[in-house]
Motif scaffolding. Structure first.
Motif, PDB file in Angstrom:
ATOM      1  N   ALA A   7      68.311  14.409  50.323  1.00  0.00           N
ATOM      2  CA  ALA A   7      69.533  14.761  51.331  1.00  0.00           C
ATOM      3  C   ALA A   7      69.674  16.046  51.111  1.00  0.00           C
ATOM      4  O   ALA A   7      69.412  16.672  49.771  1.00  0.00           O
ATOM      5  N   VAL A   8      70.058  16.969  51.902  1.00  0.00           N
ATOM      6  CA  VAL A   8      70.495  18.093  51.816  1.00  0.00           C
ATOM      7  C   VAL A   8      72.044  18.558  52.519  1.00  0.00           C
ATOM      8  O   VAL A   8      72.268  17.840  53.605  1.00  0.00           O
ATOM      9  N   ALA A   9      72.567  19.407  51.754  1.00  0.00           N
ATOM     10  CA  ALA A   9      74.048  19.444  52.096  1.00  0.00           C
ATOM     11  C   ALA A   9      74.066  20.727  53.068  1.00  0.00           C
ATOM     12  O   ALA A   9      73.355  21.632  52.694  1.00  0.00           O
ATOM     13  N   VAL A  10      74.563  20.597  54.207  1.00  0.00           N
ATOM     14  CA  VAL A  10      74.714  21.659  55.433  1.00  0.00           C
ATOM     15  C   VAL A  10      76.199  21.948  55.724  1.00  0.00           C
ATOM     16  O   VAL A  10      76.980  21.025  55.935  1.00  0.00           O
ATOM     17  N   HIS A  38      72.826  23.208  64.045  1.00  0.00           N
ATOM     18  CA  HIS A  38      72.250  22.196  64.841  1.00  0.00           C
ATOM     19  C   HIS A  38      70.730  22.122  64.704  1.00  0.00           C
ATOM     20  O   HIS A  38      70.026  21.126  64.327  1.00  0.00           O
ATOM     21  N   ALA A  39      70.046  23.132  64.821  1.00  0.00           N
ATOM     22  CA  ALA A  39      68.462  23.345  64.627  1.00  0.00           C
ATOM     23  C   ALA A  39      68.300  23.037  63.334  1.00  0.00           C
ATOM     24  O   ALA A  39      67.120  22.188  63.278  1.00  0.00           O
ATOM     25  N   PHE A  40      68.789  23.531  62.111  1.00  0.00           N
ATOM     26  CA  PHE A  40      68.194  22.986  61.063  1.00  0.00           C
ATOM     27  C   PHE A  40      68.507  21.309  60.563  1.00  0.00           C
ATOM     28  O   PHE A  40      67.662  20.927  59.829  1.00  0.00           O
ATOM     29  N   ILE A  44      64.642  13.924  55.795  1.00  0.00           N
ATOM     30  CA  ILE A  44      65.564  14.328  54.910  1.00  0.00           C
ATOM     31  C   ILE A  44      66.955  13.928  55.418  1.00  0.00           C
ATOM     32  O   ILE A  44      67.329  14.390  56.491  1.00  0.00           O
ATOM     33  N   VAL A  45      67.814  13.205  54.719  1.00  0.00           N
ATOM     34  CA  VAL A  45      69.178  12.899  55.206  1.00  0.00           C
ATOM     35  C   VAL A  45      70.338  14.292  55.127  1.00  0.00           C
ATOM     36  O   VAL A  45      70.059  15.098  54.251  1.00  0.00           O
ATOM     37  N   VAL A  46      70.796  14.435  56.095  1.00  0.00           N
ATOM     38  CA  VAL A  46      71.832  15.600  56.331  1.00  0.00           C
ATOM     39  C   VAL A  46      73.142  15.003  55.518  1.00  0.00           C
ATOM     40  O   VAL A  46      73.516  14.089  55.995  1.00  0.00           O
ATOM     41  N   ASP A 103      80.024  21.468  59.835  1.00  0.00           N
ATOM     42  CA  ASP A 103      79.786  20.191  59.154  1.00  0.00           C
ATOM     43  C   ASP A 103      79.960  19.076  60.492  1.00  0.00           C
ATOM     44  O   ASP A 103      78.681  18.484  60.349  1.00  0.00           O
ATOM     45  N   ALA A 104      80.576  19.324  61.459  1.00  0.00           N
ATOM     46  CA  ALA A 104      80.373  18.424  62.637  1.00  0.00           C
ATOM     47  C   ALA A 104      79.257  18.850  63.138  1.00  0.00           C
ATOM     48  O   ALA A 104      78.544  17.691  63.794  1.00  0.00           O
ATOM     49  N   GLU A 105      78.815  19.801  63.417  1.00  0.00           N
ATOM     50  CA  GLU A 105      77.619  19.998  64.191  1.00  0.00           C
ATOM     51  C   GLU A 105      76.268  19.494  63.363  1.00  0.00           C
ATOM     52  O   GLU A 105      75.551  19.008  64.255  1.00  0.00           O
ATOM     53  N   ALA A 106      76.521  19.565  62.157  1.00  0.00           N
ATOM     54  CA  ALA A 106      75.192  19.071  61.485  1.00  0.00           C
ATOM     55  C   ALA A 106      75.330  17.599  61.512  1.00  0.00           C
ATOM     56  O   ALA A 106      73.985  16.935  61.576  1.00  0.00           O
ATOM     57  N   HIS A 107      76.294  16.941  61.534  1.00  0.00           N
ATOM     58  CA  HIS A 107      76.213  15.495  61.439  1.00  0.00           C
ATOM     59  C   HIS A 107      76.127  14.828  63.039  1.00  0.00           C
ATOM     60  O   HIS A 107      75.077  14.158  63.107  1.00  0.00           O
TER      61      HIS A 107
END
Length: 392
Positions: free
Chosen positions: A114-117, A132-134, A143-145, A154-158
């Motif tokens: 996993a990667v923390a975004v 969003h893109a990454f 890879i788990v976000v 945070d919300a955009e990544a989820h």
């Protein structure tokens, strides 16, 4: 974990105070039930303070304990403690690991690479696009976000990860696992619990407190192989997560921005201090490959396969030393196969299959997309070529 052990562990969590002494108590006695049965003398010998001892001596069912027991009886709710083999291996390595994790959703996600975004709660439009893109690129690669379910990055990544299907993201929160913060993210929290996981060190009913969020960040950094900072001001919680990731020996990545953007200054500072400048998700994936291999080794130990290994290649098919793995391999096809079909084909449970499939993914034999699994084509190409070359 038995319900008695879960209840005893919940008592230990609710006792509060420094976690190190309670971890030591579990190490000495092996299980929460045994730790509580050891009595005040053993608690004192492990370093518990008078307030913690008094809390453990109170055998009454408090409102908080009753709430936690009720929460644990709901399907999909889990409590994983320091003593438990399912406690995520990367989290054990940080300087102050939590005594336990309350998980609403799939605990197996915490064992996946996993990667923390992370980043600003008020990102620019470009920052949102980058998040969003990454996140989408990471999730699409397997890879788990991970993030904190906050507003903005945070919300955009989820959301970007969830768009790739279930099993792609989890949130570490600063409240109890049953509460939503910010309240506007209730729908996101419900979807994370249903298709990923919501993780907290706090028992159900714990409200959002300012002091919880820096502590939450250490768990987010500890559960992941690296942290990506998308946008961040110079005084930002995202920089705390990045610092804690670096202290835990994890990779730190930062996206550069305009020198005129105040929300890029935190990223530029990280880059000056040694964080990797990244322009594409594939750069992160490549950098994390060695750490993902270490995680795969830890998972094999967890599954009791450290000595024999899960898989040995023999050309066209992998040779399974464990018959269950052979059944799973035979049940997998070259077309995507859902979990229900695999349960039917193999006779194994979904829980068993989930762990086994994760090992096979980390070994590069299986790909997963939208909750469906198939044999990885590249394996056959590489092994067949090797076999042919060796025969010449």
């Amino acid at each position: 974990m038995s319900f008695d052990d879960a209840t005893a562990l919940a008592r230990m969590v609710l006792a509060g105070g420094p976690a190190q002494c309670r971890r030591h108590l579990l190490d000495r006695h092996g299980s929460p039930v045994a730790a509580l049965a050891a009595g005040a003398g053993a608690w004192r010998a492990s370093g518990l303070d008078p307030a913690q001892i008094a809390a453990l001596q109170d055998r009454a069912i408090s409102e908080a304990l009753a709430r936690t027991r009720d929460w644990l009886q709901v399907p999909g709710h889990h409590l994983v403690g320091w003593h438990d083999a399912d406690y995520p291996a990367p989290l054990r390595a940080i300087s102050s690991p939590p005594l336990a994790l309350f998980i609403d959703g799939d605990p197996a996600l915490l064992w996946r690479p996993a990667v923390a975004v992370v980043g600003s709660r008020t990102p620019t439009s470009g920052g949102r696009d980058n998040a969003h893109a990454f996140a989408r690129g990471l999730a699409a690669s397997g890879i788990v976000v991970a993030s904190g379910m906050a507003r903005g990055v945070d919300a955009e990544a989820h959301e970007a990860a969830l768009a790739c299907g279930p099993g792609t993201t989890f949130a570490v929160v600063g409240t109890g696992p049953d509460l939503t913060y910010p309240p506007a993210h209730e729908r996101l929290r419900e979807r994370l619990a249903r298709e990923g996981a919501v993780v907290s060190e706090h028992p159900p009913g714990t409200p959002a407190l300012r002091t919880h969020f820096p502590a939450r960040n250490r768990i987010l950094a500890g559960l992941t192989l690296g942290t990506l900072v998308v946008e961040a001001a110079e005084q930002s919680g995202a920089l705390i997560t990045a610092r804690q990731a670096g202290e835990a020996g994890r990779e730190v990545f930062a996206i550069p921005g305009s020198i005129h953007n105040p929300r890029a200054r935190g990223c530029h500072r990280l880059i000056r201090e040694g964080a990797a400048l990244v322009e594409d998700a594939t750069e992160i994936i490549t950098a994390l490959a060695p750490l993902a291999a270490n995680l795969a080794d830890a998972l094999r130990v967890r599954l009791g396969q450290a000595e024999s290994g899960a898989i040995a290649g023999n050309g066209e098919t992998p040779c399974r030393l464990d018959p269950d793995y052979q059944r799973l391999w035979d049940g997998l096809g070259h077309d995507p196969t859902g979990m229900d079909q695999l349960v039917s084909r193999t006779g194994l449970t979904a829980a068993e299959l989930s762990s086994m499939l994760l090992v096979m993914e980390l070994d590069g034999l299986v790909t997963a997309e939208h909750g469906r699994y198939q044999r990885k084509t590249g394996f056959f190409t590489s092994t067949a070529s090797t076999t042919q070359a060796e025969g010449q």
